[in-house]
Design an enzyme around this catalytic site. Structure first.
Site, PDB file in Angstrom:
ATOM      1  N   ALA A 144       0.744  -1.377  -0.005  1.00 16.70           N
ATOM      2  CA  ALA A 144      -0.053  -0.093   0.141  1.00 16.70           C
ATOM      3  C   ALA A 144       0.800   1.399   0.093  1.00 16.70           C
ATOM      4  O   ALA A 144       1.981   1.171   0.500  1.00 16.70           O
ATOM      5  CB  ALA A 144      -0.975  -0.082   1.185  1.00 16.70           C
ATOM      6  N   PRO A 145       0.327   2.413  -0.473  1.00 14.99           N
ATOM      7  CA  PRO A 145       1.004   3.721  -0.523  1.00 14.99           C
ATOM      8  C   PRO A 145       0.647   4.567   0.573  1.00 14.99           C
ATOM      9  O   PRO A 145      -0.128   4.086   1.452  1.00 14.99           O
ATOM     10  CB  PRO A 145       0.382   4.270  -1.687  1.00 14.99           C
ATOM     11  CG  PRO A 145      -0.973   3.873  -1.822  1.00 14.99           C
ATOM     12  CD  PRO A 145      -1.025   2.463  -1.434  1.00 14.99           C
ATOM     13  N   TRP A 146       1.248   5.606   0.993  1.00 15.47           N
ATOM     14  CA  TRP A 146       1.018   6.589   2.098  1.00 15.47           C
ATOM     15  C   TRP A 146       0.111   7.273   1.854  1.00 15.47           C
ATOM     16  O   TRP A 146      -0.281   7.990   2.733  1.00 15.47           O
ATOM     17  CB  TRP A 146       2.302   7.226   2.167  1.00 15.47           C
ATOM     18  CG  TRP A 146       3.108   8.040   1.278  1.00 15.47           C
ATOM     19  CD1 TRP A 146       3.895   7.534   0.315  1.00 15.47           C
ATOM     20  CD2 TRP A 146       2.367   9.349   0.305  1.00 15.47           C
ATOM     21  NE1 TRP A 146       4.138   8.447  -0.801  1.00 15.47           N
ATOM     22  CE2 TRP A 146       3.238   9.467  -0.832  1.00 15.47           C
ATOM     23  CE3 TRP A 146       1.571  10.039   0.460  1.00 15.47           C
ATOM     24  CZ2 TRP A 146       3.089  10.439  -1.612  1.00 15.47           C
ATOM     25  CZ3 TRP A 146       1.337  11.175  -0.444  1.00 15.47           C
ATOM     26  CH2 TRP A 146       2.082  11.541  -1.284  1.00 15.47           C
ATOM     27  N   LYS A 170       1.908  -4.987   3.365  1.00 12.41           N
ATOM     28  CA  LYS A 170       3.114  -4.156   3.647  1.00 12.41           C
ATOM     29  C   LYS A 170       2.718  -2.661   3.477  1.00 12.41           C
ATOM     30  O   LYS A 170       2.652  -2.346   2.310  1.00 12.41           O
ATOM     31  CB  LYS A 170       4.523  -4.249   2.988  1.00 12.41           C
ATOM     32  CG  LYS A 170       5.693  -3.770   3.324  1.00 12.41           C
ATOM     33  CD  LYS A 170       6.890  -3.355   2.388  1.00 12.41           C
ATOM     34  CE  LYS A 170       6.583  -2.397   1.264  1.00 12.41           C
ATOM     35  NZ  LYS A 170       6.330  -1.127   1.961  1.00 12.41           N
ATOM     36  N   PRO A 171       2.436  -1.792   4.622  1.00 10.84           N
ATOM     37  CA  PRO A 171       2.028  -0.611   4.274  1.00 10.84           C
ATOM     38  C   PRO A 171       3.382   0.258   3.907  1.00 10.84           C
ATOM     39  O   PRO A 171       4.433  -0.212   3.778  1.00 10.84           O
ATOM     40  CB  PRO A 171       1.421  -0.095   5.686  1.00 10.84           C
ATOM     41  CG  PRO A 171       2.363  -0.877   6.740  1.00 10.84           C
ATOM     42  CD  PRO A 171       2.635  -2.448   6.123  1.00 10.84           C
ATOM     43  N   ALA A 172       3.170   1.442   3.546  1.00 10.85           N
ATOM     44  CA  ALA A 172       4.368   2.236   3.127  1.00 10.85           C
ATOM     45  C   ALA A 172       4.817   2.527   4.509  1.00 10.85           C
ATOM     46  O   ALA A 172       4.575   2.556   5.446  1.00 10.85           O
ATOM     47  CB  ALA A 172       3.890   3.717   2.514  1.00 10.85           C
ATOM     48  N   SER A 222       3.610   4.545  -7.211  1.00 11.87           N
ATOM     49  CA  SER A 222       3.903   5.204  -8.412  1.00 11.87           C
ATOM     50  C   SER A 222       4.306   4.281  -9.708  1.00 11.87           C
ATOM     51  O   SER A 222       4.281   2.906  -9.646  1.00 11.87           O
ATOM     52  CB  SER A 222       5.279   5.915  -7.863  1.00 11.87           C
ATOM     53  OG  SER A 222       6.210   5.106  -7.627  1.00 11.87           O
ATOM     54  N   THR A 225       7.618   2.595  -9.339  1.00 12.89           N
ATOM     55  CA  THR A 225       7.506   1.172  -8.901  1.00 12.89           C
ATOM     56  C   THR A 225       6.916  -0.035  -9.187  1.00 12.89           C
ATOM     57  O   THR A 225       7.175  -1.020  -9.092  1.00 12.89           O
ATOM     58  CB  THR A 225       7.137   1.594  -7.263  1.00 12.89           C
ATOM     59  OG1 THR A 225       8.023   2.669  -6.673  1.00 12.89           O
ATOM     60  CG2 THR A 225       7.241   0.536  -6.214  1.00 12.89           C
ATOM     61  N   CYS A 277      -4.686   9.855  -6.608  1.00 14.16           N
ATOM     62  CA  CYS A 277      -4.480   9.437  -8.071  1.00 14.16           C
ATOM     63  C   CYS A 277      -5.374  10.072  -8.886  1.00 14.16           C
ATOM     64  O   CYS A 277      -5.072   9.908 -10.021  1.00 14.16           O
ATOM     65  CB  CYS A 277      -4.304   7.865  -8.171  1.00 14.16           C
ATOM     66  SG  CYS A 277      -5.772   7.145  -7.286  1.00 14.16           S
ATOM     67  N   GLU A 451      -9.649  -2.809  -8.966  1.00 16.35           N
ATOM     68  CA  GLU A 451     -10.035  -3.071  -7.306  1.00 16.35           C
ATOM     69  C   GLU A 451     -11.638  -2.782  -7.415  1.00 16.35           C
ATOM     70  O   GLU A 451     -12.447  -2.605  -8.134  1.00 16.35           O
ATOM     71  CB  GLU A 451      -9.267  -2.020  -6.871  1.00 16.35           C
ATOM     72  CG  GLU A 451      -7.792  -2.347  -6.735  1.00 16.35           C
ATOM     73  CD  GLU A 451      -6.982  -1.811  -5.437  1.00 16.35           C
ATOM     74  OE1 GLU A 451      -7.311  -0.514  -5.186  1.00 16.35           O
ATOM     75  OE2 GLU A 451      -6.157  -2.460  -4.903  1.00 16.35           O
TER      76      GLU A 451
HETATM   77  P1  NAD Z   1       5.677   4.313  -4.240  1.00 14.05           P
HETATM   78  O1  NAD Z   1       5.770   3.569  -5.476  1.00 14.05           O
HETATM   79  O2  NAD Z   1       7.090   5.246  -3.751  1.00 14.05           O
HETATM   80  O3  NAD Z   1       5.391   3.410  -3.118  1.00 14.05           O
HETATM   81  C1  NAD Z   1       4.297   2.642  -2.674  1.00 14.05           C
HETATM   82  C2  NAD Z   1       4.498   1.279  -1.752  1.00 14.05           C
HETATM   83  O4  NAD Z   1       5.569   0.395  -2.619  1.00 14.05           O
HETATM   84  C3  NAD Z   1       5.222   1.645  -0.616  1.00 14.05           C
HETATM   85  O5  NAD Z   1       4.786   0.659   0.416  1.00 14.05           O
HETATM   86  C4  NAD Z   1       6.851   1.408  -0.830  1.00 14.05           C
HETATM   87  O6  NAD Z   1       7.375   0.945   0.226  1.00 14.05           O
HETATM   88  C5  NAD Z   1       6.693   0.375  -1.773  1.00 14.05           C
HETATM   89  N1  NAD Z   1       7.712   0.044  -2.689  1.00 14.05           N
HETATM   90  C6  NAD Z   1       8.592   1.169  -3.299  1.00 14.05           C
HETATM   91  N2  NAD Z   1       9.443   0.400  -3.885  1.00 14.05           N
HETATM   92  C7  NAD Z   1       9.420  -0.925  -3.879  1.00 14.05           C
HETATM   93  C8  NAD Z   1       9.912  -2.101  -4.585  1.00 14.05           C
HETATM   94  N3  NAD Z   1      11.178  -1.943  -5.394  1.00 14.05           N
HETATM   95  N4  NAD Z   1       9.402  -3.429  -4.441  1.00 14.05           N
HETATM   96  C9  NAD Z   1       8.519  -3.449  -3.484  1.00 14.05           C
HETATM   97  N5  NAD Z   1       7.664  -2.419  -2.879  1.00 14.05           N
HETATM   98  C10 NAD Z   1       8.239  -1.302  -2.946  1.00 14.05           C
HETATM   99  O7  NAD Z   1       4.423   5.189  -4.232  1.00 14.05           O
HETATM  100  P2  NAD Z   1       4.075   6.363  -3.043  1.00 14.05           P
HETATM  101  O8  NAD Z   1       4.891   7.560  -3.346  1.00 14.05           O
HETATM  102  O9  NAD Z   1       4.028   5.660  -1.881  1.00 14.05           O
HETATM  103  O10 NAD Z   1       2.392   6.650  -3.565  1.00 14.05           O
HETATM  104  C11 NAD Z   1       2.051   7.628  -4.560  1.00 14.05           C
HETATM  105  C12 NAD Z   1       1.878   6.945  -5.981  1.00 14.05           C
HETATM  106  O11 NAD Z   1       0.704   5.993  -5.973  1.00 14.05           O
HETATM  107  C13 NAD Z   1       1.367   7.780  -6.817  1.00 14.05           C
HETATM  108  O12 NAD Z   1       1.822   7.795  -8.213  1.00 14.05           O
HETATM  109  C14 NAD Z   1      -0.153   7.930  -7.011  1.00 14.05           C
HETATM  110  O13 NAD Z   1      -0.708   8.421  -8.298  1.00 14.05           O
HETATM  111  C15 NAD Z   1      -0.054   6.423  -6.722  1.00 14.05           C
HETATM  112  N6  NAD Z   1      -1.638   5.863  -6.454  1.00 14.05           N
HETATM  113  C16 NAD Z   1      -2.377   5.032  -7.483  1.00 14.05           C
HETATM  114  C17 NAD Z   1      -3.695   5.131  -6.887  1.00 14.05           C
HETATM  115  C18 NAD Z   1      -4.467   4.153  -7.931  1.00 14.05           C
HETATM  116  O14 NAD Z   1      -5.571   3.569  -7.364  1.00 14.05           O
HETATM  117  N7  NAD Z   1      -4.248   3.988  -8.958  1.00 14.05           N
HETATM  118  C19 NAD Z   1      -4.166   5.310  -5.710  1.00 14.05           C
HETATM  119  C20 NAD Z   1      -3.411   5.891  -4.859  1.00 14.05           C
HETATM  120  C21 NAD Z   1      -2.047   6.258  -5.307  1.00 14.05           C
END
Ligand code: NAD
Length: 471
Positions: A144-146, A170-172, A222, A225, A277, A451
């Site tokens: 999950a993201p933050w 695994k949360p952020a 993102s 990622t 998003c 989802e």
């Molecule tokens: P991020 O990609 O940096 O991190 C998201 C999660 O992935 C975190 O838990 C992080 O620890 C984990 N992670 C990072 N690198 C990894 C790797 N190599 N392997 C496994 N896990 C890893 O994203 P963020 O900055 O936390 O979130 C913001 C992004 O999420 C924005 O781009 C936003 O648009 C997107 N988002 C999308 C939706 C959707 O439904 N499409 C919803 C909300 C946010």
């Protein structure tokens, strides 16, 4: 609150403590451990160990457990809300509904998993009766993201559990508090190993992706990622569901009511400081209506109450971190010479957290950075267009395809534009209308898989059993 991993039904302390910061104040509120590969391995083994028994239970049994969990979450909403608001900086008044939505997601998936559909058993092959089963995938890793921590964890883990999978969440790394609280609530309800929570960032995530005991990965985050996850998951052919970034075009024709549009898209553009998003932050308006719309948007932006997310009056909270604020400021500082900041752009005085003023930017041309890339901050950009064909082309000339809206009093035009834009959700005369029962997800770089309403299919596989009628 003491933050720990949750493995096989028990809280588990750890080392490598990571600072958890309140973005409204920039103060450290607590620390969280970062899971080592050993902790990851223990969590995956626990999930594997619980998989057969949980998967063999009837859908009704699993639904009863999940409904009990939903009730426990609902009873705890006030506490969860306080944790999320302090940890993720989401303004308490508008955010309360989002959190309550998570309860609905658990309840809906618990019930829906009892009535999964498949073709009727029958003789599709002469002399052979066929039945189609839907079976759990096994162990699902939810990352999950933050930006909406608990809701975006629940949209993954609830359908995964309801369909008979076990989960490692695994949360952020910076927003683990509600995930740990969820684990505390689940400890008395779900059998050990069914839900596990490991805390950590990229290394922990990659240890999960490399683990052979994981069958599928559900991820929100993102685009970069997401690509990395897809590459790593491909090595062991783990199924992936990727909900990635967005850059939702808001297409406004001059025949619409500009005041009403500004009211709606201001709320949806600045909700969670634009860190959403499907935030309504990229506005494309027909040339003749530009001045009127910009005037209304500016008035609305200036009326937002910027402040501590814990204050009930606040309508614009902080960004998640100093780094995220610098990212957003970078877009503003690099703007092309013809791009104008109409209001905002600076750091509000007297606040210690990661705040940025609500910002309206105009004059953007096709291909400009802020018209192209996800800003993920409190910045609403305005571009103009001349006709329908041009705006559809420009809405699509972008790597994202998550959400979009079109605003017009001409119903046929609304439908034509909705058909023309390639995005997982397109709204006419509204924006961000998302419901638990409806599919949500993206095209193009916004990811794949769905989802909410379509999530049950993502976590099951079909099995055709063919039985010969011969003796
Ligand atoms: P991020 O990609 O940096 O991190 C998201 C999660 O992935 C975190 O838990 C992080 O620890 C984990 N992670 C990072 N690198 C990894 C790797 N190599 N392997 C496994 N896990 C890893 O994203 P963020 O900055 O936390 O979130 C913001 C992004 O999420 C924005 O781009 C936003 O648009 C997107 N988002 C999308 C939706 C959707 O439904 N499409 C919803 C909300 C946010």
């Amino acid at each position: 609150m003491q933050l720990q991993h949750f493995v096989n039904g028990k809280m588990l302390g750890g080392e490598n403590l990571f600072e958890i910061v309140n973005p409204s104040t920039a103060e450290t509120i607590t620390h969280a451990p970062l899971a080592s590969p050993d902790v990851v391995d223990a969590a995956v083994r626990a999930a594997r160990g619980a998989s057969a028994t949980w998967g063999d239970q009837t859908p009704g049994y699993r639904a009863a457990a999940l409904l009990e969990l939903a009730q426990a979450v609902e009873n705890d909403l006030g506490h969860l809300l306080d944790l999320e608001v302090a940890n993720a900086g989401l303004p308490i008044t508008p955010y309360a509904d989002d959190l309550a939505w998570g309860v609905d997601v658990i309840r809906y998936t618990a019930g829906a998993a009892r009535v999964v559909e498949a073709p009727a058993a029958g003789e599709y092959i002469s002399g052979c009766t066929s039945m189609v089963r839907r079976e759990p995938l096994g162990v699902v890793c939810c990352i999950a993201p933050w930006n909406d921590p608990l809701l975006l964890a629940l949209t993954k883990l609830a359908p995964a559990l309801a369909t008979g999978n076990t989960v490692v969440l695994k949360p952020a790394p910076n927003t683990p508090m509600t995930a740990v609280r969820l684990a505390e609530l689940a400890a008395d309800i779900l059998p050990p190993g069914v839900l596990n929570v490991v805390l950590g960032g990229q290394p922990t995530g990659e240890a999960l992706l490399e683990h052979p005991g994981i069958d599928a990965v559900a991820f929100t985050g993102s685009v970069d990622t997401g690509k990395r996850i897809a590459e790593m998951a491909a090595r062991t052919l783990k199924k992936t569901v990727l909900e990635l970034g967005g850059k939702s075009p808001v297409v406004v024709f001059a025949d619409s009511n500009m005041e009403r549009i500004a009211e709606t898209i201001s709320g949806l553009g600045f909700y969670s400081a634009g860190q959403n998003c499907i935030a309504a932050t990229r506005v494309l308006v027909e040339e003749s209506a530009r001045d009127e719309l910009v005037q209304h948007l500016t008035k609305r932006a200036q009326a937002l109450i910027v402040g501590d997310a814990r204050s009930p009056e606040t309508t614009l909270g902080p960004l998640i971190s100093a780094r995220q604020r610098e990212n957003v400021e970078g877009f503003l500082n690099r703007r092309e010479p013809h791009v104008e900041i109409v209001t905002g752009g600076g750091r509000p005085a007297g606040l210690t957290g990661f705040f940025l003023e609500p910002t309206i930017v105009t004059g953007l041309r096709e291909g400009d950075e802020m018209a192209r890339e996800e800003i993920f901050g409190p910045v609403q950009t305005v571009e103009t267009f001349r006709d329908e064909d041009e705006v559809v082309r420009r809405a699509n000339a972008n790597r994202f395809g998550l959400g979009a809206s079109v605003w017009t009093h001409d119903g046929a035009r609304g439908l034509r534009v909705a058909r023309g834009i390639k995005a997982g959700s397109v709204w006419v005369n509204t924006h961000a209308a998302v419901a638990t029962e409806l599919p949500f997800g993206g095209f193009k770089a916004s990811g794949y898989g769905r989802e909410f309403g379509a999530s049950l299919d993502e976590f099951t596989g079909t099995k055709h059993v063919g039985i010969s009628l011969e003796e």
